[in-house]
Design a protein around this motif. Structure first.
Motif, PDB file in Angstrom:
ATOM      1  N   THR A   1       0.836  -1.197   0.000  1.00  0.00           N
ATOM      2  CA  THR A   1       0.000   0.000   0.000  1.00  0.00           C
ATOM      3  C   THR A   1       0.873   1.250   0.000  1.00  0.00           C
ATOM      4  O   THR A   1       2.093   1.181   0.191  1.00  0.00           O
ATOM      5  CB  THR A   1      -0.915   0.007   1.234  1.00  0.00           C
ATOM      6  OG1 THR A   1      -0.099  -0.131   2.415  1.00  0.00           O
ATOM      7  CG2 THR A   1      -1.916  -1.126   1.174  1.00  0.00           C
ATOM      8  N   ARG A   2       0.227   2.389  -0.186  1.00  0.00           N
ATOM      9  CA  ARG A   2       0.925   3.669  -0.182  1.00  0.00           C
ATOM     10  C   ARG A   2       0.336   4.555   0.922  1.00  0.00           C
ATOM     11  O   ARG A   2      -0.872   4.525   1.161  1.00  0.00           O
ATOM     12  CB  ARG A   2       0.769   4.373  -1.528  1.00  0.00           C
ATOM     13  CG  ARG A   2       1.213   3.538  -2.715  1.00  0.00           C
ATOM     14  CD  ARG A   2       0.934   4.260  -4.011  1.00  0.00           C
ATOM     15  NE  ARG A   2       1.298   3.447  -5.162  1.00  0.00           N
ATOM     16  CZ  ARG A   2       1.175   3.853  -6.420  1.00  0.00           C
ATOM     17  NH1 ARG A   2       0.657   5.041  -6.680  1.00  0.00           N
ATOM     18  NH2 ARG A   2       1.538   3.063  -7.411  1.00  0.00           N
ATOM     19  N   PRO A   3       1.173   5.295   1.576  1.00  0.00           N
ATOM     20  CA  PRO A   3       0.640   6.228   2.569  1.00  0.00           C
ATOM     21  C   PRO A   3      -0.313   7.223   1.913  1.00  0.00           C
ATOM     22  O   PRO A   3      -0.134   7.591   0.744  1.00  0.00           O
ATOM     23  CB  PRO A   3       1.889   6.943   3.100  1.00  0.00           C
ATOM     24  CG  PRO A   3       3.024   6.046   2.742  1.00  0.00           C
ATOM     25  CD  PRO A   3       2.640   5.372   1.478  1.00  0.00           C
ATOM     26  N   ALA A   4      -1.297   7.626   2.639  1.00  0.00           N
ATOM     27  CA  ALA A   4      -2.257   8.603   2.105  1.00  0.00           C
ATOM     28  C   ALA A   4      -1.648   9.995   2.181  1.00  0.00           C
ATOM     29  O   ALA A   4      -2.040  10.832   2.998  1.00  0.00           O
ATOM     30  CB  ALA A   4      -3.566   8.539   2.883  1.00  0.00           C
ATOM     31  N   ILE A   5      -0.656  10.219   1.350  1.00  0.00           N
ATOM     32  CA  ILE A   5       0.046  11.501   1.342  1.00  0.00           C
ATOM     33  C   ILE A   5       0.196  11.976  -0.098  1.00  0.00           C
ATOM     34  O   ILE A   5       0.084  11.211  -1.052  1.00  0.00           O
ATOM     35  CB  ILE A   5       1.446  11.380   1.982  1.00  0.00           C
ATOM     36  CG1 ILE A   5       2.271  10.320   1.253  1.00  0.00           C
ATOM     37  CG2 ILE A   5       1.347  11.052   3.452  1.00  0.00           C
ATOM     38  CD1 ILE A   5       3.683  10.180   1.762  1.00  0.00           C
ATOM     39  N   ASP A   6       0.461  13.258  -0.247  1.00  0.00           N
ATOM     40  CA  ASP A   6       0.657  13.871  -1.554  1.00  0.00           C
ATOM     41  C   ASP A   6       2.152  13.906  -1.853  1.00  0.00           C
ATOM     42  O   ASP A   6       2.883  14.745  -1.325  1.00  0.00           O
ATOM     43  CB  ASP A   6       0.065  15.285  -1.551  1.00  0.00           C
ATOM     44  CG  ASP A   6       0.040  15.902  -2.944  1.00  0.00           C
ATOM     45  OD1 ASP A   6       0.860  15.480  -3.784  1.00  0.00           O
ATOM     46  OD2 ASP A   6      -0.792  16.783  -3.180  1.00  0.00           O
ATOM     47  N   LEU A   7       2.626  12.975  -2.668  1.00  0.00           N
ATOM     48  CA  LEU A   7       4.057  12.910  -2.974  1.00  0.00           C
ATOM     49  C   LEU A   7       4.539  14.165  -3.688  1.00  0.00           C
ATOM     50  O   LEU A   7       5.637  14.659  -3.417  1.00  0.00           O
ATOM     51  CB  LEU A   7       4.347  11.676  -3.837  1.00  0.00           C
ATOM     52  CG  LEU A   7       4.134  10.306  -3.185  1.00  0.00           C
ATOM     53  CD1 LEU A   7       4.394   9.199  -4.189  1.00  0.00           C
ATOM     54  CD2 LEU A   7       5.056  10.149  -1.978  1.00  0.00           C
ATOM     55  N   GLU A   8       3.709  14.667  -4.634  1.00  0.00           N
ATOM     56  CA  GLU A   8       4.114  15.867  -5.377  1.00  0.00           C
ATOM     57  C   GLU A   8       4.345  17.054  -4.441  1.00  0.00           C
ATOM     58  O   GLU A   8       5.266  17.853  -4.638  1.00  0.00           O
ATOM     59  CB  GLU A   8       3.062  16.220  -6.432  1.00  0.00           C
ATOM     60  CG  GLU A   8       2.999  15.267  -7.614  1.00  0.00           C
ATOM     61  CD  GLU A   8       2.174  14.026  -7.311  1.00  0.00           C
ATOM     62  OE1 GLU A   8       1.666  13.926  -6.161  1.00  0.00           O
ATOM     63  OE2 GLU A   8       2.059  13.151  -8.190  1.00  0.00           O
ATOM     64  N   GLN A   9       3.511  17.150  -3.402  1.00  0.00           N
ATOM     65  CA  GLN A   9       3.629  18.268  -2.475  1.00  0.00           C
ATOM     66  C   GLN A   9       4.908  18.183  -1.653  1.00  0.00           C
ATOM     67  O   GLN A   9       5.526  19.196  -1.325  1.00  0.00           O
ATOM     68  CB  GLN A   9       2.411  18.291  -1.548  1.00  0.00           C
ATOM     69  CG  GLN A   9       2.374  19.482  -0.597  1.00  0.00           C
ATOM     70  CD  GLN A   9       1.139  19.453   0.283  1.00  0.00           C
ATOM     71  OE1 GLN A   9       0.654  18.380   0.623  1.00  0.00           O
ATOM     72  NE2 GLN A   9       0.631  20.607   0.637  1.00  0.00           N
ATOM     73  N   ARG A  10       5.361  16.975  -1.363  1.00  0.00           N
ATOM     74  CA  ARG A  10       6.536  16.799  -0.519  1.00  0.00           C
ATOM     75  C   ARG A  10       7.827  16.726  -1.314  1.00  0.00           C
ATOM     76  O   ARG A  10       8.915  16.828  -0.745  1.00  0.00           O
ATOM     77  CB  ARG A  10       6.386  15.522   0.320  1.00  0.00           C
ATOM     78  CG  ARG A  10       5.270  15.635   1.350  1.00  0.00           C
ATOM     79  CD  ARG A  10       5.198  14.425   2.236  1.00  0.00           C
ATOM     80  NE  ARG A  10       4.182  14.603   3.260  1.00  0.00           N
ATOM     81  CZ  ARG A  10       4.362  15.222   4.407  1.00  0.00           C
ATOM     82  NH1 ARG A  10       5.558  15.722   4.710  1.00  0.00           N
ATOM     83  NH2 ARG A  10       3.383  15.362   5.277  1.00  0.00           N
ATOM     84  N   ALA A  11       7.735  16.494  -2.621  1.00  0.00           N
ATOM     85  CA  ALA A  11       8.935  16.341  -3.448  1.00  0.00           C
ATOM     86  C   ALA A  11       9.624  17.683  -3.685  1.00  0.00           C
ATOM     87  O   ALA A  11       9.048  18.751  -3.481  1.00  0.00           O
ATOM     88  CB  ALA A  11       8.568  15.698  -4.780  1.00  0.00           C
TER      89      ALA A  11
END
Length: 419
Positions: free
Chosen positions: A324-334
């Protein structure tokens, strides 16, 4: 025959899961269907030290078919190149034919109303390893207008193989209406017509790598002389790999019901269940969920589920992989400088398929680590049994993704806890 499927739970294990039992049922099904002949594509016996275990069951099947005037025609494979000829000689029945003994192509003809109905061209392994294509020596031609069926134990599309490497074009170029191939245990259709080319596979799967529906195939000759094939699902065990999307599941306790529903749907749609006695499921959990870290922590609890039934067929969870993937916004943290930004960049590269270009050295280091782990003593038994495939970049990327997602989720939890 002589082997036994792996991973069967001890409380369910029994003789009904042995290839010998499925062989006996195959013979009875052939009699029920009043077939004209039974064809075997090699590797009837696993190894020579299994000879005596297989002898009685094989002889029993041959003689049972003989009472119904159903001939058996077989070619030898790399595992039984010497054992199968010896078995057939000792049974000494005119009802069984070893075709292509010693690596020489031979023809066997099925007749009806004193007319040829089918020509079978076969080749058997003369030794354990054959590094050239069996098709190089193919020199037969049909003696009538009856369709021609080729039967050969071979490794299709694997140049450099020690097990009769055959290029697909070689099969298509021969004046043959259909090809039955032995060697690969998983049923696989390579060409559907003109000519059809397929591996019937093992009637009973033996390990989780042999997924899907198994059983013998029934070949029919149409009124126009064409050959058709359909699988008869007689295997008593089925191995399956199931991806289950658990997006939106905020609590690990909600996951077992999602797994059950998804596995049940796939099992029911995967073929007839009448012969099945057990389904062994390897489950991969996918999707974005706030329960990502909790699923990692509680994976063993889900895996210990005692299973459920689909109709009357028991289903057991062989393993649970949390992808699974964490329910987070990767684009926002990259794009930042911190470790969480680095991990977000890495995961985006994996999602976009650019990881080997953007993070090549990291992928290679991960691959070396995976292979080093597999070379350790802990995996010795799996290597000895030939059940451990050599890892490649895809495996390394999978490990990187799993660990990066877990690490990123942990970093985020730590940050949130500190604030």
């Amino acid at each position: 025959m002589g082997r036994h499927p792996t991973r069967i739970p001890s409380e369910l294990d029994g003789q009904q899961f042995s290839p010998t039992a499925v062989w006996r049922e195959t013979v009875e099904e052939a009699i029920r269907r009043r077939v004209d002949a039974v064809l075997v594509t090699g590797d009837v016996v696993d190894r020579e030290n299994r000879y005596f275990e297989a002898y009685g069951a094989f002889e029993e099947g041959v003689l049972r078919l003989e009472t119904e005037d159903i001939p058996l025609v077989a070619v030898a494979g790399n595992h039984d190149f010497d054992v199968l000829p010896r078995l057939i000689r000792e049974i000494d029945s005119e009802n069984v034919t070893l075709l292509g003994d010693g690596g020489r192509w031979e023809q066997w003809t099925l007749t009806g109303d004193d007319e040829p109905r089918l020509h079978v061209h076969g080749w058997s392994f003369p030794r354990a390893h054959v590094v050239t294509s069996p098709l190089e020596e193919y020199d037969l031609s049909a003696e009538s207008a009856a369709p021609v069926l080729g039967v050969v134990h071979a490794d299709l599309g694997s140049a450099g193989s020690q097990y009769g490497p055959v290029h697909p074009d070689e099969l298509l170029e021969k004046p043959v209406d259909g090809w039955l191939l032995g060697h690969i245990h998983k049923p696989t259709v390579h060409n559907e017509r003109d000519p059809f080319v397929f591996y019937p596979g093992s009637p009973q799967p033996l390990d989780p790598g042999e997924r899907g529906v198994h059983g013998p195939w029934e070949l029919q000759i149409t009124p126009g002389g064409a050959l058709t094939a359909a699988q008869v699902p007689l295997a008593t065990v089925r191995y399956g790999r199931f991806e289950v999307d658990v997006s939106g599941a905020g609590d690990p306790k909600a996951v077992p019901s999602l797994v059950r529903a998804a596995v049940e749907e796939r099992v029911r749609s995967g073929g007839e269940l009448e012969a099945l006695e057990l389904v062994l499921a390897r489950v991969r959990l996918t999707g974005r969920t706030t329960a990502h870290s909790a699923l990692h922590r509680h994976r063993a609890t889900i895996e210990d589920d005692h299973g459920f039934t689909v109709g009357t067929v028991p289903v057991r969870l062989d393993s649970i992989e949390v992808a699974t993937r964490p329910a987070i916004d990767l684009e926002q943290r990259a794009g930042g400088d911190g470790p969480d930004a680095y991990l977000a960049d890495l995961l985006l590269a994996i999602e976009n398929g650019t990881v080997t270009d953007d993070y090549g050295p990291l992928v290679q280091e991960a691959l070396r680590s995976v292979r080093t782990a597999q070379d350790s003593g802990a995996y010795r038994e799996l290597r000895r049994q030939g059940r451990l495939d050599s890892s490649d970049e895809t495996d390394a990327v999978s490990v990187l993704e799993s660990q990066a997602r877990l690490l990123l989720d942990t970093l985020i939890e730590q940050k949130e806890a500190s604030t």
